[in-house]
Design an enzyme around this catalytic site. Structure first.
Site, short mmCIF file in Angstrom:
data_model
loop_
_atom_site.label_atom_id
_atom_site.label_comp_id
_atom_site.label_asym_id
_atom_site.label_seq_id
_atom_site.Cartn_x
_atom_site.Cartn_y
_atom_site.Cartn_z
N LYS A 159 -9.60 8.83 7.28
CA LYS A 159 -8.25 9.37 7.33
C LYS A 159 -8.15 10.48 8.37
O LYS A 159 -9.15 11.12 8.72
CB LYS A 159 -7.86 9.95 5.96
CG LYS A 159 -7.75 8.95 4.84
CD LYS A 159 -7.41 9.64 3.54
CE LYS A 159 -7.31 8.67 2.38
NZ LYS A 159 -6.12 7.81 2.46
N ARG A 209 -7.41 -1.14 -4.34
CA ARG A 209 -7.16 -2.51 -4.81
C ARG A 209 -8.47 -3.26 -5.06
O ARG A 209 -8.52 -4.18 -5.88
CB ARG A 209 -6.29 -3.26 -3.80
CG ARG A 209 -6.93 -3.45 -2.44
CD ARG A 209 -5.92 -3.70 -1.34
NE ARG A 209 -5.09 -2.53 -1.09
CZ ARG A 209 -4.10 -2.51 -0.20
NH1 ARG A 209 -3.82 -3.59 0.52
NH2 ARG A 209 -3.38 -1.42 -0.03
#
Length: 552
Positions: A298, A372
């Site tokens: 990030k 996920r």
């Protein structure tokens, strides 16, 4: 370093006190405050506030909804909530209530006199509870002079119930459904107060876990928290599958996400199996204790705050604790998918392929789409090993959720239209707002197409219903023909308010599944359609009125 110690207690009715020693906040909707008589509140105010001052204060806040006035400097405050609400907001005005309580906190023991209808009480009490976060690492040292840390203090919420028919806010409440007769009885039992206390404590527990930095709340510590909850509830020790055992069991999603961290990833499952339970419900939480993004790292500003990426698992743990104390009538499981998405020699690389617990293979094209992966292993475990009929996964999954449904509403994706509608209604009743996202696998799942594996883990087009796609990725591992009920809750934005965690999800799950507890208050708040949680053969444990369609 120390944790802030603020105890919150709930009481029905008012007790005498001196506001000079214990400050008082009286708060409620305009229509409710207007019903109060001086005799109703004089025991809290009389030594400092006259009846005339009280009446003038009431005139001020009722003529200007949303205002706050001080009736005695830094000791007695009177505040009104906004008069109207839109159909997508909560009837309790809980978000406005939380803001008022945060702004008017004192540094000593204090009272909050909450004036509301019984149907709005649960959401209001949870809102007050989340206004007093537990975690703090402040040492107590001031810049120019040392001072001791603040002493423990108690906030007592004293409840004044008013007639529900007097809401008089002019809004259309068709969106929250019919009112259960139990919510029209303006009395509170000891069981009701216990339900409120359990919800408040569980919400603060979830917020504390999400607020605690990862150098403290690592995977080891989260497992300790889960084991402590099981011990307090007098349940069997949780199931813990960890490290190399995950890989041996075929849980390549959870294993791959956490492989690069110093502490091994883990799947932790807590179990409550009441006698004669006819259905099984599993709540699955994303517990990424810190998310660097992995090798798809990030940006510097995007990484700040990622200690809260475990808020889904924290909410599931808190909701499970509250539900067990409410004595569930179904088999209930909390599945926590715990890992740190770290950069290291063993970290997953873009282009790696993992085989998940479903047996399906996933080509990794973005290591920052890790939630996920762990949830996919979690929901398949819930289905295959726990035989759950209804599976709910809860996660701070996508930044796009905040763009899609905003800071206050979680986005939900569901394979059953009736369960989706019940979730939205439960959100309004609980104060944990939710809004439906598109469920269209035939339109969106193609975004995960891979030339070398069953699917990729991140979408090709980030402008095509990203939060819906992320949810569909998880369902794909159960199978789009999954015969049970599946609900996905993406609460990335409402999990936090400013720099603090909210404990979002505890109230939502508690109310949505309230029908399957023995708490009269939760059963009354539970939307009627939520009574249709079905087993795998399709028979409902309690058919909802009207009966839900077999498919959506």
């Amino acid at each position: 370093m120390s944790n802030a110690t603020v105890n919150i207690k709930f009481r029905w009715g008012l007790t005498a006190s001196d506001p000079e020693r214990n400050p008082v906040l009286v708060v409620g909707q305009v229509a409710h405050l207007d019903l109060l008589r001086w005799d109703d509140v004089r025991c809290k105010l009389e030594t400092r506030v006259s009846e005339e001052t009280w009446q003038r204060g009431i005139a001020c806040v009722t003529s200007s909804p949303g205002d706050t006035v001080e009736l005695w400097p830094r000791a007695v405050s009177l505040a009104s909530l906004p008069a109207r609400r839109s159909r997508h907001a909560a009837p309790s005005r809980c978000h406005a209530l939380a803001k008022i309580v945060r702004n008017l906190q004192r540094s000593t023991d204090e009272f909050i006199v909450l004036t509301c209808s019984k149907r709005n009480l649960y959401a209001s009490c949870v809102s007050i509870a989340r206004s007093f976060p537990l975690y703090s690492a402040r040492s107590g040292a001031a810049p120019l002079a040392a001072s001791p840390p603040p002493p423990p203090r108690t906030v007592v919420v004293e409840i004044l119930l008013v007639e529900d028919a007097q809401d008089g806010d002019g809004s259309d409440d068709d969106d929250v459904g019919p009112i259960d007769p139990y919510l029209l009885d303006n009395t509170l039992s000891s069981e009701d107060l216990a339900t409120l206390q359990d919800a408040a404590d569980a919400t603060r527990l979830a917020a504390r876990i999400a607020d605690t930095p990862a150098n403290i709340m690592d995977v080891d510590k989260f497992i300790e928290e889960a084991c402590q909850v099981a011990k307090e509830l007098e349940l069997p020790e949780p199931t813990i599958i960890r490290g190399e055992e995950l890989r041996a069991r075929g849980m390549g999603g959870l294993y791959g996400v956490g492989a690069g961290a110093a502490r091994a990833p883990a799947l932790v499952a807590l179990h409550c199996r009441p006698a004669a339970a006819a259905a099984t419900v599993a709540w699955v939480g994303k517990g990424i204790v810190y998310d660097t993004g992995g090798l798809s790292i990030k940006a510097r500003t995007s990484m700040v705050g990622m200690k809260g990426d475990c808020a889904g698992a924290a909410a599931v743990l808190g909701a499970f604790a509250a539900a067990v104390r409410a004595r569930p009538t179904v088999n209930l499981h909390a599945v926590l998918c715990l890992a740190e998405n770290a950069v290291g020699p063993l970290a997953t690389r873009p282009d790696d392929i993992h085989q998940l617990y479903s047996g399906r293979t996933v080509e990794i094209n973005n290591t920052d789409a890790e939630g996920r992966l762990v949830l996919s292993d979690g929901v398949v475990y819930a289905s295959r090993d726990l035989h759950a009929d209804t599976i709910v996964d809860v996660a701070t999954l996508t930044g796009a959720q905040g763009t899609a449904t905003g800071k206050y509403h979680a986005g939900v994706v569901c394979n059953r239209g009736w369960l989706e509608a019940a979730t939205v209604t439960a959100g309004r009743r609980a104060g944990d707002l939710a809004h439906a996202l598109p469920y269209a696998p035939e339109l969106h799942f193609g975004e995960f197409s891979s030339a070398v594996a069953d699917m990729k883990n991140s979408v090709a087009d980030r402008n095509n219903a990203q939060p819906s796609c992320a949810g569909l990725f998880i369902l794909a591992h159960l199978g789009f023909d999954f015969p049970g009920n599946w609900l996905h809750v993406d609460m990335a934005a409402p999990a936090h308010s400013g720099e603090r965690a909210t404990g979002y999800g505890v109230a939502l799950l508690s109310v949505l599944f309230g029908q399957y507890t023995q708490s009269k208050l939760l059963r009354a708040l539970c939307p009627p359609a939520a009574g249709g949680v079905s087993n795998r053969e399709g028979s409902a444990t309690k058919p909802p009125p009207p009966s839900p369609p077999a498919d959506s």
